[in-house]
Write a protein that holds these residues in place. Structure first.
Motif, short mmCIF file in Angstrom:
data_model
loop_
_atom_site.label_atom_id
_atom_site.label_comp_id
_atom_site.label_asym_id
_atom_site.label_seq_id
_atom_site.Cartn_x
_atom_site.Cartn_y
_atom_site.Cartn_z
N UNK A 36 -29.53 -43.70 48.71
CA UNK A 36 -29.94 -42.48 48.04
C UNK A 36 -28.77 -41.93 47.23
N UNK A 37 -29.09 -41.31 46.11
CA UNK A 37 -28.10 -40.90 45.12
C UNK A 37 -28.31 -39.44 44.75
N UNK A 38 -27.22 -38.73 44.53
CA UNK A 38 -27.28 -37.39 43.95
C UNK A 38 -26.48 -37.42 42.65
N UNK A 39 -27.05 -36.84 41.60
CA UNK A 39 -26.42 -36.90 40.29
C UNK A 39 -26.27 -35.52 39.68
N UNK A 40 -25.04 -35.11 39.43
CA UNK A 40 -24.77 -33.90 38.65
C UNK A 40 -24.81 -34.29 37.17
N UNK A 41 -25.83 -33.83 36.46
CA UNK A 41 -26.05 -34.26 35.09
C UNK A 41 -27.11 -35.34 35.09
N UNK A 42 -28.01 -35.30 34.14
CA UNK A 42 -29.12 -36.26 34.12
C UNK A 42 -29.19 -36.97 32.78
N UNK A 43 -29.99 -38.02 32.73
CA UNK A 43 -30.15 -38.76 31.48
C UNK A 43 -30.66 -40.15 31.75
N UNK A 44 -30.30 -41.08 30.88
CA UNK A 44 -30.72 -42.46 31.08
C UNK A 44 -30.16 -43.04 32.36
N UNK A 45 -29.05 -42.49 32.82
CA UNK A 45 -28.49 -42.94 34.10
C UNK A 45 -29.46 -42.64 35.24
N UNK A 46 -30.16 -41.53 35.18
CA UNK A 46 -31.12 -41.18 36.22
C UNK A 46 -32.22 -42.24 36.30
N UNK A 47 -32.71 -42.64 35.16
CA UNK A 47 -33.74 -43.68 35.11
C UNK A 47 -33.19 -45.02 35.59
N UNK A 48 -31.97 -45.35 35.20
CA UNK A 48 -31.35 -46.63 35.56
C UNK A 48 -31.14 -46.72 37.06
N UNK A 49 -30.56 -45.68 37.66
CA UNK A 49 -30.33 -45.69 39.10
C UNK A 49 -31.66 -45.69 39.87
N UNK A 50 -32.64 -44.93 39.39
CA UNK A 50 -33.93 -44.85 40.08
C UNK A 50 -34.57 -46.22 40.22
N UNK A 51 -34.35 -47.08 39.27
CA UNK A 51 -34.92 -48.43 39.30
C UNK A 51 -34.26 -49.31 40.36
N UNK A 52 -33.06 -48.90 40.81
CA UNK A 52 -32.25 -49.77 41.67
C UNK A 52 -31.99 -49.22 43.05
N UNK A 53 -32.28 -47.93 43.29
CA UNK A 53 -32.04 -47.33 44.61
C UNK A 53 -33.33 -46.75 45.15
N UNK A 54 -33.29 -46.25 46.38
CA UNK A 54 -34.49 -45.72 47.00
C UNK A 54 -34.89 -44.34 46.52
N UNK A 55 -33.89 -43.48 46.31
CA UNK A 55 -34.14 -42.08 45.95
C UNK A 55 -32.98 -41.55 45.14
N UNK A 56 -33.27 -40.76 44.12
CA UNK A 56 -32.22 -40.08 43.38
C UNK A 56 -32.63 -38.64 43.12
N UNK A 57 -31.75 -37.72 43.48
CA UNK A 57 -31.88 -36.32 43.13
C UNK A 57 -30.90 -36.04 41.99
N UNK A 58 -31.35 -35.36 40.95
CA UNK A 58 -30.49 -35.04 39.83
C UNK A 58 -30.67 -33.57 39.46
N UNK A 59 -29.62 -32.98 38.92
CA UNK A 59 -29.66 -31.59 38.49
C UNK A 59 -29.20 -31.49 37.05
N UNK A 60 -29.82 -30.61 36.29
CA UNK A 60 -29.52 -30.46 34.87
C UNK A 60 -29.39 -28.98 34.52
N UNK A 61 -28.38 -28.64 33.70
CA UNK A 61 -28.16 -27.24 33.34
C UNK A 61 -28.77 -26.88 31.99
N UNK A 62 -29.09 -27.88 31.18
CA UNK A 62 -29.65 -27.63 29.85
C UNK A 62 -31.17 -27.74 29.89
N UNK A 63 -31.86 -26.67 29.53
CA UNK A 63 -33.32 -26.67 29.59
C UNK A 63 -33.91 -27.67 28.60
N UNK A 64 -33.34 -27.75 27.40
CA UNK A 64 -33.85 -28.69 26.41
C UNK A 64 -33.72 -30.13 26.92
#
Length: 214
Positions: A55-83
């Motif tokens: 399981x993974x926790x990610x400060x900051x989100x993006x294509x990395x979130x999608x990449x890790x999600x494909x390879x691990x069991x669970x990923x939690x990510x947080x984002x500060x930019x609404x857009x």
């Protein structure tokens, strides 16, 4: 000659997807698949070491979130930019959970990224609300010093912490010192990353008994 070297399909710039990432201004590989906005040497190192039990926790989100999600069991990510949150959230699989936590500061991104280590925010504290010990924590967003500080107590006994952009080590020194004091060793991966044409560094912080078996 130079153009031939740049666009040779057998060359690293093509095979890594770097040329494509520059043209598209996205962190993607040569087949347009998402990849992390981390250094290529680090991506090559960690990919074969990931598994669906992590399981993974990610400060900051993006294509990395999608990449890790494909390879691990669970990923939690947080984002500060609404857009950016609205851009990313619709492209995530079920095992990727993204939350929005604004950082209401009148400052540019650089100032928000390298705040004082004592500047706690709901963003940096979010990892503690999950009641979960993570195998991997990635610090690649804003308020990095305090995010590092909060990550130390939220990784499992064999967990690792990834800190990107070591070229800004001076601005993150307080957080990096906390990792050293907590007994984490440091492994650096320098090179190109998607989109960027200057050398960048991704740091892996680990203890002797770690989930990546290093």
């Amino acid at each position: 000659m130079i153009w031939g070297l740049l666009f040779d399909r057998k060359g690293y710039l093509h095979q890594s997807g770097w040329l494509r990432s520059v043209r598209r201004m996205q962190a993607i590989d040569v087949t347009d698949c998402p990849i992390p906005w981390l250094s290529y040497p680090f991506i090559e190192f960690i990919e074969p070491r990931l598994n669906k039990f992590m399981n993974v926790y990610e400060y900051g989100s993006g294509n990395s979130t999608r990449w890790f999600a494909k390879r691990v069991g669970l990923i939690h990510a947080i984002e500060h930019s609404l857009d950016w949150y609205n851009t990313i959230k619709g492209n995530l699989p079920d095992n990727a959970i993204l939350v929005y936590e604004p950082l209401e500061l009148k400052a540019d991104y650089h100032d928000m990224a390298f705040m004082d280590v004592n500047d706690e925010t709901p963003y940096s504290l979010n990892i503690k609300t999950r009641n979960l010990l993570y195998d991997i924590v990635i610090v690649d967003g804003v308020n990095r010093n305090n995010c590092i500080a909060n990550s130390i107590g939220c990784v499992s006994s064999n967990g690792v912490i990834i800190v990107d952009n070591l070229e800004y080590s001076g601005q993150m020194q307080a957080g990096l010192n906390l990792l050293k004091d907590a007994g984490f060793k440091r492994l650096e991966f320098w090179g190109l990353s998607p989109i960027v044409y200057t050398k960048t560094g991704t740091g892996l912080f680990y203890r002797p008994d770690n989930c990546l078996l290093i």
